[in-house]
Scaffold this motif. Structure first.
Motif, PDB file in Angstrom:
ATOM      1  N   VAL A  98     -26.582   0.671   6.271  1.00 47.52           N
ATOM      2  CA  VAL A  98     -25.410   1.359   6.815  1.00 47.52           C
ATOM      3  C   VAL A  98     -24.306   0.322   6.953  1.00 47.52           C
ATOM      4  O   VAL A  98     -24.530  -0.764   7.507  1.00 47.52           O
ATOM      5  N   VAL A  99     -23.123   0.645   6.434  1.00 46.82           N
ATOM      6  CA  VAL A  99     -21.997  -0.280   6.431  1.00 46.82           C
ATOM      7  C   VAL A  99     -20.883   0.262   7.313  1.00 46.82           C
ATOM      8  O   VAL A  99     -20.517   1.439   7.221  1.00 46.82           O
ATOM      9  N   SER A 100     -20.355  -0.591   8.161  1.00 49.10           N
ATOM     10  CA  SER A 100     -19.141  -0.295   8.924  1.00 49.10           C
ATOM     11  C   SER A 100     -18.156  -1.423   8.631  1.00 49.10           C
ATOM     12  O   SER A 100     -18.231  -2.494   9.228  1.00 49.10           O
ATOM     13  N   TYR A 101     -17.255  -1.164   7.701  1.00 48.79           N
ATOM     14  CA  TYR A 101     -16.321  -2.188   7.210  1.00 48.79           C
ATOM     15  C   TYR A 101     -14.961  -1.943   7.867  1.00 48.79           C
ATOM     16  O   TYR A 101     -14.189  -1.108   7.424  1.00 48.79           O
ATOM     17  N   LEU A 102     -14.705  -2.655   8.950  1.00 49.56           N
ATOM     18  CA  LEU A 102     -13.467  -2.523   9.729  1.00 49.56           C
ATOM     19  C   LEU A 102     -13.246  -1.076  10.175  1.00 49.56           C
ATOM     20  O   LEU A 102     -12.143  -0.534  10.052  1.00 49.56           O
ATOM     21  N   THR A 103     -14.300  -0.464  10.704  1.00 52.01           N
ATOM     22  CA  THR A 103     -14.168   0.890  11.229  1.00 52.01           C
ATOM     23  C   THR A 103     -14.462   0.996  12.723  1.00 52.01           C
ATOM     24  O   THR A 103     -13.928   1.884  13.385  1.00 52.01           O
ATOM     25  N   LEU A 104     -15.293   0.122  13.279  1.00 49.98           N
ATOM     26  CA  LEU A 104     -15.600   0.235  14.707  1.00 49.98           C
ATOM     27  C   LEU A 104     -14.350   0.120  15.564  1.00 49.98           C
ATOM     28  O   LEU A 104     -14.263   0.732  16.630  1.00 49.98           O
ATOM     29  N   LEU A 105     -13.381  -0.655  15.103  1.00 46.61           N
ATOM     30  CA  LEU A 105     -12.146  -0.807  15.875  1.00 46.61           C
ATOM     31  C   LEU A 105     -11.316   0.471  15.903  1.00 46.61           C
ATOM     32  O   LEU A 105     -10.394   0.597  16.707  1.00 46.61           O
ATOM     33  N   ASP A 106     -11.647   1.462  15.033  1.00 51.22           N
ATOM     34  CA  ASP A 106     -10.942   2.746  15.021  1.00 51.22           C
ATOM     35  C   ASP A 106     -11.602   3.792  15.911  1.00 51.22           C
ATOM     36  O   ASP A 106     -11.033   4.858  16.131  1.00 51.22           O
TER      37      ASP A 106
END
Length: 239
Positions: A105-113
């Protein structure tokens, strides 16, 4: 309340090319792709895939990937650029997949959203197979704590330092550039680390990556502030 992505979608599409912005191309892509390697993973979920650029990069390494994205215009662009790809409308806080579905599972600069990032991380963990990896790229708290203000500059406009303030508080801020205006979230590193650990994940990789290429002016600026963090967390295998 909107986080700005629907209003900013076209500006984002216009500004981000297949190579990504400078930071993605020269700082984050190299370390992310190195972690993926060749043959480590068979299938992946890209959470918040945007216009699908990293999904296409994953596919080029031989990984079967599903991309989910809540912003309609970004999702449409991903499907148009990759008609054979698997792109679906969805949100990280409620993943419409069976438990233990993905190797990666990839979270590429999305947690900050994501406002409710704790629920999102729990969902990402749920859909991971035992032994699978959660690969995270995110802003560091040192960068996000002062991102709304930006560099403190002298009277000639030269950057003196990047501010850090209210570091321990979790708070939203509005960030804008190139016609894009979106809501991001600052959180201290501890907030993320505690969440991953509570989900039972084990840290296997941690980096605050430097640029590996690109022009000298950008490289010097990115060396002055620890801008990004890349982490790989593994769901323990069943013994």
């Amino acid at each position: 309340m909107s986080n700005g992505w629907e209003q900013s979608a076209q500006a984002w599409i216009d500004s981000i090319g297949e190579r990504g912005d400078w930071a993605r191309e020269h700082v984050l892509d190299p370390v992310m792709l190195e972690r993926i390697g060749t043959g480590r993973f068979s299938n992946a979920l890209d959470v918040g895939c945007g216009e699908g650029r990293f999904c296409r990069m994953l596919k080029s390494t031989g990984v079967n990937v599903v991309g989910i994205e809540p912003t309609p215009q970004l999702l449409e662009t991903a499907s148009r650029r990759d008609p054979a790809g698997d792109y679906r409308s969805g949100r990280a806080e409620r993943l419409e997949f069976e438990s233990a579905s993905f190797d990666l599972v990839v979270s590429y600069l999305t947690l900050l959203d994501i406002a409710d990032f704790r629920t999102a991380v729990s969902e990402m963990t749920r859909v991971l197979k035992p032994g699978g990896s959660l690969l995270i790229a995110n802003l560091t708290g040192f960068a996000s704590a002062g991102a709304a203000q930006g560099w403190v500059r002298d009277t000639d406009g030269r950057p003196l330092h990047f501010p850090v303030d209210n570091y321990l508080e979790e708070a939203a801020f509005w960030f804008q550039w190139a016609g894009i205006r979106i809501e991001n979230w600052h959180r201290p590193l501890a907030a993320y680390m505690e969440t991953f650990l509570k989900c039972g994940l084990q840290l296997t990789f941690f980096s605050e990556p430097d640029s590996v290429s690109g022009d000298q002016a950008h490289r010097e600026r990115f060396r002055r502030v620890p801008w990004f963090v890349v982490m790989e967390w593994q769901r323990p295998a069943i013994v």
